[in-house]
Design a protein around this motif. Structure first.
Motif, PDB file in Angstrom:
ATOM      1  N   GLN A   1       0.846  -1.189   0.000  1.00  0.00           N
ATOM      2  CA  GLN A   1       0.000   0.000   0.000  1.00  0.00           C
ATOM      3  C   GLN A   1       0.882   1.239   0.000  1.00  0.00           C
ATOM      4  O   GLN A   1       1.719   1.431   0.875  1.00  0.00           O
TER       5      GLN A   1
ATOM      6  N   LEU B   1      -3.204   0.432  -3.948  1.00  0.00           N
ATOM      7  CA  LEU B   1      -3.120  -0.866  -3.298  1.00  0.00           C
ATOM      8  C   LEU B   1      -2.572  -1.897  -4.281  1.00  0.00           C
ATOM      9  O   LEU B   1      -2.923  -1.885  -5.462  1.00  0.00           O
TER      10      LEU B   1
ATOM     11  N   ARG C   1      -7.636   3.132  -4.433  1.00  0.00           N
ATOM     12  CA  ARG C   1      -8.706   3.112  -3.431  1.00  0.00           C
ATOM     13  C   ARG C   1      -9.869   4.044  -3.810  1.00  0.00           C
ATOM     14  O   ARG C   1     -11.048   3.664  -3.719  1.00  0.00           O
TER      15      ARG C   1
END
Length: 930
Positions: free
Chosen positions: A25, A30, A47
């Motif tokens: 991350q 991600l 995200r």
């Protein structure tokens, strides 16, 4: 459940219809890895984009998930089928928890001594390291381990390997094949296509995460500034002795580039060279100054203990003798048997030599009154002419062809011909040039005193030397026969393309059953590799090559002998040629080197007596070669003095004598340096302990062997043992059998017969199968994914009757995930077995022992499924205790990392390991035999 907020690193998530592990991350970006294991296809997810799309596109939602427990229909048919699943789970681990995380993703099995630079790197922040191990010890593997480890630990995000142009392809292949790094080669030839692949406004140097860059591309003003602006946080410089400046502009530009990179004190920097003492004044100090500017100001001959200890943190330099005596105890490198063989000139060839020698002598002697630069021009031309004539009749004719003026107008000879001087003395810092230096030889015609009728006479003499009159060539044919009869495959080294083609044609004619290929500078790098690779698949074989192959192409897997048809004039080149076959990974216990020369050829005699003999003496005393300093001065002065003056006119040759004295000083410095920086403080037993910890998590070569052979046997793929750990399959037939899994079929090479083994190094022509070899990975995926769906008898659980048990025992195959704090946070996994008997959990050691109990019978389906329900019930009831056991295991992992750091003399307190979660992969049910 569409929100991705609050997901922890290492947690299991559901996305686009399948389960993943949150592996990394960076801000809102991600990285997801398939839960099934292995690298698979990593997926980058933003995200914010997920949160915007998921309300209207449900499959774009990112939600927490978990690995489901084994189901009744996932029962394995037998003990071996479950063992395949169990071992596949371990072999598919890529983010391991072991101290050397890099080993989970590489396709080589490093020797313990090759881990020493890695241990040194782990104690430095940033990493600033000079690796100066002997030729053939494996510096590429040592550097690759460090690269991979820093990337895995997130200590580096991007890497650039700066190399001379001729090493570009080799490094790209090594990083891809051995370290699973998709390297992008950046050179003038690739730059245009690469620029079309990057987004607008972004540079090539910023876009690609793993780069192999031609140092000569980025050293110039056009690319230097942009590269420095976008340079990665990890830079590796190969052949670093060529980047420390010197009299040539190329060396100075390289040095300025690397020095600018080194000025960023947060950047990791690895310098690789087998010859740190390159003979250039102050070069070694400059090299060390790239690691730390203070080192460049030290008096290296008078270092105190504190200074020496500080420098030793950044510098490793070991001979083969050091490696064998301290680390291995057994031979890893072949013995080099050197033979000296001679021939006598035939009458036609002697006539050609004597006429050429008289002509060259007149050219040299007539220039004695000239200024030194112009006098040396004549020396170069005379030596180049003699060398071409004595190489082969074909090279002689090329040198003596009629040419017009090529060098330029009168008075500008120095500027016009200076670039061709390195062809005379074989400059180490430049790529080899294997063409006859026609512009330089044009000087023979254009200078006063040259007569067309004299050159025409030489051409007629060269034309008169027929193949049967060439005793040098005829002697070679016998030598090649002798070497082949001893079971060796030779490389015949020639200086010129014309000679190499001439020799290859003659060998094909004289040895009709032998496969002969010529590889020269007229082939591009990729074609050279193709020709060599194709030849290595044939037997018997002979490679005829020029020095374009002596750098950047390792030949040890297919060749074990060297014949110097043309002796090199630079001793540095001699070692480069012989080092192509005499290196780590050579499967034969002995390599044969034949130094071939004319008994009555004065040019060869001069080479041996004034150039090679001293180099051999230094190598015999130190156990390693020492590069020739001031190459032009030494080679040219010594050869001219020996051939044309016989110790007369000593004042003309002061440069050569000064160069010889510098060579002797370098040899003494090398002796002291290798004594002081062999890193003997790092103990083999400490390194072996860390390696055992890693093997315990990832599987050692024996585990890879057992799994691979069991999987091949289960699929019905026939193979046979040839002894000594070598196996053989009919690979091309296997690729055609449709009933085998497609991925497995495609992992076999397109060869009729393919041999493989599991211990490195292996005999010639045998492929090494490590845990990341495509075939091992394909078999592991077949076994693991087949078990997940209960395909063909593979399964996630098995019930067996065994003798020696008093009550039923349940062995749980678990895959715990941890967050490792190693300076930065990363995810790590392993596969462990924990057992339960009734209400009691048994120790991990006891569970492993029970795992190996041989089955004595099967368990009926109804009884087996009842045990499965009970085992899963007790698993759920005991999860609290299970978490405690896995947290204790996390402390053991932390201890292993601390032991590795103690072995590397690192600070221990920076290590932390925290359990995140775990998956119940499978279950082995052991029922007492009644």
């Amino acid at each position: 459940m569409g929100s991705s907020a609050g997901l922890a690193l290492g947690s299991v998530v559901h996305f686009r219809g399948r389960d993943w592990v949150l592996q990394d991350q960076e801000g809102d970006l991600l990285t997801l890895r398939p839960l099934a294991g292995g690298d698979g296809a990593l997926l980058k997810v933003h995200r914010l984009l997920v949160e915007r799309l998921s309300p209207t596109l449900p499959w774009e939602a990112l939600s927490p998930s978990s690995f489901p427990p084994p189901q009744a229909e996932q029962r394995a048919w037998n003990h071996q089928d479950f063992t395949l699943f169990q071992e596949a789970a371990r072999l598919l681990l890529r983010d391991g928890v072991a101290p050397f995380r890099s080993l989970a993703k590489i396709s080589v099995r490093p020797r313990p001594y090759q881990l020493v630079p890695l241990l040194m790197a782990l104690r430095l922040s940033p990493v600033r390291l000079l690796i100066a191990d002997d030729v053939g010890v494996g510096k590429t593997i040592e550097a690759g381990l460090i690269i991979r480890e820093l990337l895995e630990a997130k200590e580096a995000r991007r890497v650039a390997v700066l190399v001379p142009p001729h090493l570009l392809e080799q490094w790209t292949l090594e990083l891809s094949e051995k370290f699973a790094l998709e390297a992008t080669p950046i050179s003038p030839a690739t730059l245009g296509s690469l620029e079309r692949r990057v987004p607008p406004g972004r540079s090539v140097y910023a876009h690609f995460p793993v780069q192999v860059v031609s140092i000569d591309l980025v050293k110039g003003p056009r690319h230097r500034t942009l590269f420095l602006q976008e340079a990665p946080d990890l830079v590796v410089v190969d052949e670093a002795h060529g980047a420390v400046g010197g009299p040539r502009q190329e060396g100075q530009q390289r040095y300025e580039l690397v020095r600018a990179l080194a000025e960023d004190r947060e950047r990791h920097l690895l310098l690789l060279t087998a010859t740190p003492h390159s003979g250039i004044p102050e070069a070694f100090a400059r090299l060390l100054g790239l690691l730390d500017p203070e080192f460049a100001r030290w008096d290296l001959a008078g270092l105190g203990e504190e200074e020496r200890a500080r420098l030793a943190l950044h510098f490793v330099q070991r001979t083969r003798k050091d490696v064998l005596a301290t680390w291995e105890g057994t031979s890893l490198f072949p013995e080099r048997r050197v033979l000296h063989r001679t021939y006598h000139l035939s009458d036609p060839y002697r006539a050609l030599y004597e006429a050429t020698y008289r002509y060259a002598t007149g050219l040299v002697r007539s220039g004695e009154a000239l200024e030194a630069p112009r006098r040396r021009m004549r020396w170069w031309a005379a030596l180049a002419l003699l060398r071409a004539v004595m190489s082969s009749p074909r090279a002689a004719l090329s040198a003596l062809e009629r040419r017009g003026a090529q060098a330029g107008e009168a008075g500008r000879w120095e500027e016009a011909l200076d670039p061709y001087a390195p062809q005379v003395y074989e400059a180490s810092e430049l790529p080899p040039d294997d063409e006859v230096p026609l512009p330089l030889l044009s000087l023979v015609e254009e200078l006063p005193g040259a007569r067309d009728r004299s050159l025409a006479h030489l051409r007629r003499l060269a034309e008169a030397v027929r193949q049967e009159d060439d005793s040098k060539l005829q002697g070679l044919v016998g030598l090649v026969r002798e070497v082949l009869a001893q079971g060796h495959a030779p490389v015949v080294w020639c200086h010129y393309v014309d000679t190499a083609e001439y020799v290859a044609e003659a060998l094909r004619e004289a040895l009709p059953g032998v496969h002969v290929a010529a590889v020269t500078g007229r082939l591009d790098g990729e074609l050279r590799r193709e020709v060599i690779g194709e030849l290595m698949g044939k037997s018997p074989r002979v490679l005829v090559a020029t020095d374009c192959v002596s750098e950047g192409v390792n030949l040890q897997a297919g060749f074990s002998a060297v014949i110097h048809y043309d002796l090199p004039w630079n001793p540095n080149r001699l070692e480069q040629r012989e080092g192509r076959v005499d290196r780590y990974g050579q499967p034969k216990a002995e390599v044969v080197v034949v130094r071939y020369r004319g008994e009555d050829n004065p040019v060869d005699q001069a080479v041996v007596e004034v150039l090679l003999r001293k180099a051999e003496e230094i190598r015999r005393v130190l156990g390693v070669p020492v590069p020739l300093p001031q190459e032009e001065a030494y080679v040219v002065d010594r050869m001219v003095e020996r051939l044309f003056y016989a110790r007369q006119q000593p004042l003309l040759f002061h440069k050569g004598r000064a160069a010889e004295e510098a060579w002797e000083r370098d040899a003494e410095r090398e002796r002291l340096s290798r004594t002081r920086f062999a890193q003997r403080a790092l103990k083999p037993e400490e390194v072996m302990e860390v390696l055992r910890e890693t093997d315990g998590v990832l599987g050692d070569p024996q585990a890879v062997r057992n799994f691979t052979l069991l999987a091949l046997d289960r699929l019905g793929i026939p193979f046979r043992s040839l002894g000594n750990g070598v196996y053989e399959v009919a690979a091309s037939r296997i690729r055609e059998v449709a009933s085998y899994p497609q991925a497995v079929r495609e992992a076999f090479p397109r060869e009729e017969v393919w041999r493989f083994g599991f211990q490195d190094p292996l005999p010639e022509g045998v492929a090494f199968l490590g845990r990341n070899h495509p075939l091992v990975v394909a078999l592991a995926r077949y076994a693991f994914e087949g078990a997940l769906v209960g395909r063909g008898g593979l399964g996630r659980w098995v019930a067996l009757r065994v003798r020696g048990l008093e009550r039923s025992t349940y062995l749980y195959l678990l895959r715990p995930r941890y967050r490792l704090h190693l300076g930065r946070e990363v995810v790590g996994e392993e596969v462990v077995v924990l057992g339960r008997q009734g209400e009691e959990w048994v120790s991990r050691e006891r569970a492993l022992a029970l795992l190996n109990l041989p089955p004595s019978g099967d368990v009926p389906p109804e009884e087996a499924e009842e045990h499965l329900r009970l085992a899963l019930k007790r698993y759920r009831e005991g999860e609290g205790r299970l978490r405690g056991l896995l947290e204790a295991r996390a402390q053991e992992v932390q201890g292993a990392h601390r032991r590795a750091r103690r072995a590397a003399r690192m600070r221990v307190r920076e290590v932390g390991v925290q359990l995140v979660d775990w998956d119940l992969l499978g279950l082995r049910i052991l029922v007492p035999q009644r």
